[in-house]
Design a protein around this motif. Structure first.
Motif, PDB file in Angstrom:
ATOM      1  N   PHE A   4      40.163  50.584  28.976  1.00 49.53           N
ATOM      2  CA  PHE A   4      39.898  49.676  28.019  1.00 49.53           C
ATOM      3  C   PHE A   4      40.163  49.922  26.743  1.00 49.53           C
ATOM      4  CE2 PHE A   4      37.892  48.127  31.941  1.00 49.53           C
ATOM      5  CZ  PHE A   4      38.504  47.185  32.084  1.00 49.53           C
ATOM      6  N   LYS A   7      41.171  45.597  21.050  1.00 52.25           N
ATOM      7  CA  LYS A   7      42.480  44.654  20.828  1.00 52.25           C
ATOM      8  C   LYS A   7      42.890  44.945  19.527  1.00 52.25           C
ATOM      9  CE  LYS A   7      40.896  40.610  23.519  1.00 52.25           C
ATOM     10  NZ  LYS A   7      40.511  39.160  23.483  1.00 52.25           N
ATOM     11  N   ASN A  58      31.325  41.515  37.546  1.00 55.84           N
ATOM     12  CA  ASN A  58      31.293  41.546  36.159  1.00 55.84           C
ATOM     13  C   ASN A  58      31.867  40.631  35.649  1.00 55.84           C
ATOM     14  OD1 ASN A  58      31.937  42.429  33.448  1.00 55.84           O
ATOM     15  ND2 ASN A  58      32.327  44.486  34.016  1.00 55.84           N
ATOM     16  N   HIS A  60      32.758  39.862  32.592  1.00 56.39           N
ATOM     17  CA  HIS A  60      33.425  40.223  31.405  1.00 56.39           C
ATOM     18  C   HIS A  60      34.972  40.645  31.713  1.00 56.39           C
ATOM     19  CE1 HIS A  60      29.919  39.823  28.981  1.00 56.39           C
ATOM     20  NE2 HIS A  60      29.284  40.512  29.816  1.00 56.39           N
ATOM     21  N   LEU A  61      35.332  40.859  32.971  1.00 56.84           N
ATOM     22  CA  LEU A  61      36.732  41.069  33.349  1.00 56.84           C
ATOM     23  C   LEU A  61      37.336  40.049  33.583  1.00 56.84           C
ATOM     24  CD1 LEU A  61      35.767  43.827  36.169  1.00 56.84           C
ATOM     25  CD2 LEU A  61      36.522  44.439  33.752  1.00 56.84           C
ATOM     26  N   SER A  62      38.724  40.487  33.027  1.00 55.06           N
ATOM     27  CA  SER A  62      39.710  39.146  32.963  1.00 55.06           C
ATOM     28  C   SER A  62      40.139  39.059  34.584  1.00 55.06           C
ATOM     29  CB  SER A  62      40.890  39.524  32.091  1.00 55.06           C
ATOM     30  OG  SER A  62      41.630  40.699  32.646  1.00 55.06           O
ATOM     31  N   LYS A  63      40.948  37.878  34.738  1.00 56.35           N
ATOM     32  CA  LYS A  63      41.633  37.531  35.886  1.00 56.35           C
ATOM     33  C   LYS A  63      42.690  38.696  36.370  1.00 56.35           C
ATOM     34  CE  LYS A  63      43.560  33.910  38.539  1.00 56.35           C
ATOM     35  NZ  LYS A  63      43.972  34.969  39.759  1.00 56.35           N
ATOM     36  N   ALA A  64      43.316  38.924  35.364  1.00 55.80           N
ATOM     37  CA  ALA A  64      44.365  40.123  35.523  1.00 55.80           C
ATOM     38  C   ALA A  64      43.696  41.252  35.806  1.00 55.80           C
ATOM     39  CB  ALA A  64      45.152  40.078  34.114  1.00 55.80           C
ATOM     40  N   THR A  65      42.681  41.832  35.383  1.00 55.00           N
ATOM     41  CA  THR A  65      42.102  42.997  35.903  1.00 55.00           C
ATOM     42  C   THR A  65      41.517  42.793  37.470  1.00 55.00           C
ATOM     43  OG1 THR A  65      41.175  43.372  33.618  1.00 55.00           O
ATOM     44  CG2 THR A  65      40.133  44.552  35.209  1.00 55.00           C
ATOM     45  N   ASP A  67      42.720  40.875  39.595  1.00 58.42           N
ATOM     46  CA  ASP A  67      43.707  40.512  40.304  1.00 58.42           C
ATOM     47  C   ASP A  67      44.407  41.995  40.738  1.00 58.42           C
ATOM     48  OD1 ASP A  67      43.340  38.053  40.830  1.00 58.42           O
ATOM     49  OD2 ASP A  67      44.844  37.337  39.371  1.00 58.42           O
TER      50      ASP A  67
END
Length: 79
Positions: A4, A7, A58, A60-65, A67
């Protein structure tokens, strides 16, 4: 495994990604693991059949992470 990066540092993310892709393509990534990690020894030492796995969400994890991660990452790694 995930890296991580802030940004505000997209160039760092690209550099890490590029380096890992080069290492994967030239075989040095796999060679590193084969040299330093014996997965049979790891499986024996971890005694996975004697452990209890606690799965934590968690938010705080994005859907992309989510998946991208296998449902049972540790078992996948040690098969």
């Amino acid at each position: 495994m995930f890296f991580f990066v802030s940004k505000s540092k997209p160039e760092l993310a690209l550099r890490i990604e590029r380096g890992l892709n080069i290492a994967r393509q030239d075989g040095s990534f796999a060679a590193l693991f084969e040299k330093y990690i014996n997965f049979n020894d790891v499986k024996k030492a971890l005694k996975l059949s004697e452990r209890t796995v606690l799965k934590l969400d968690n938010p705080h994890l994005s859907k992309a992470t989510l998946d991208a991660a296998p449902a049972d990452s540790l078992s996948t790694l040690l098969q």
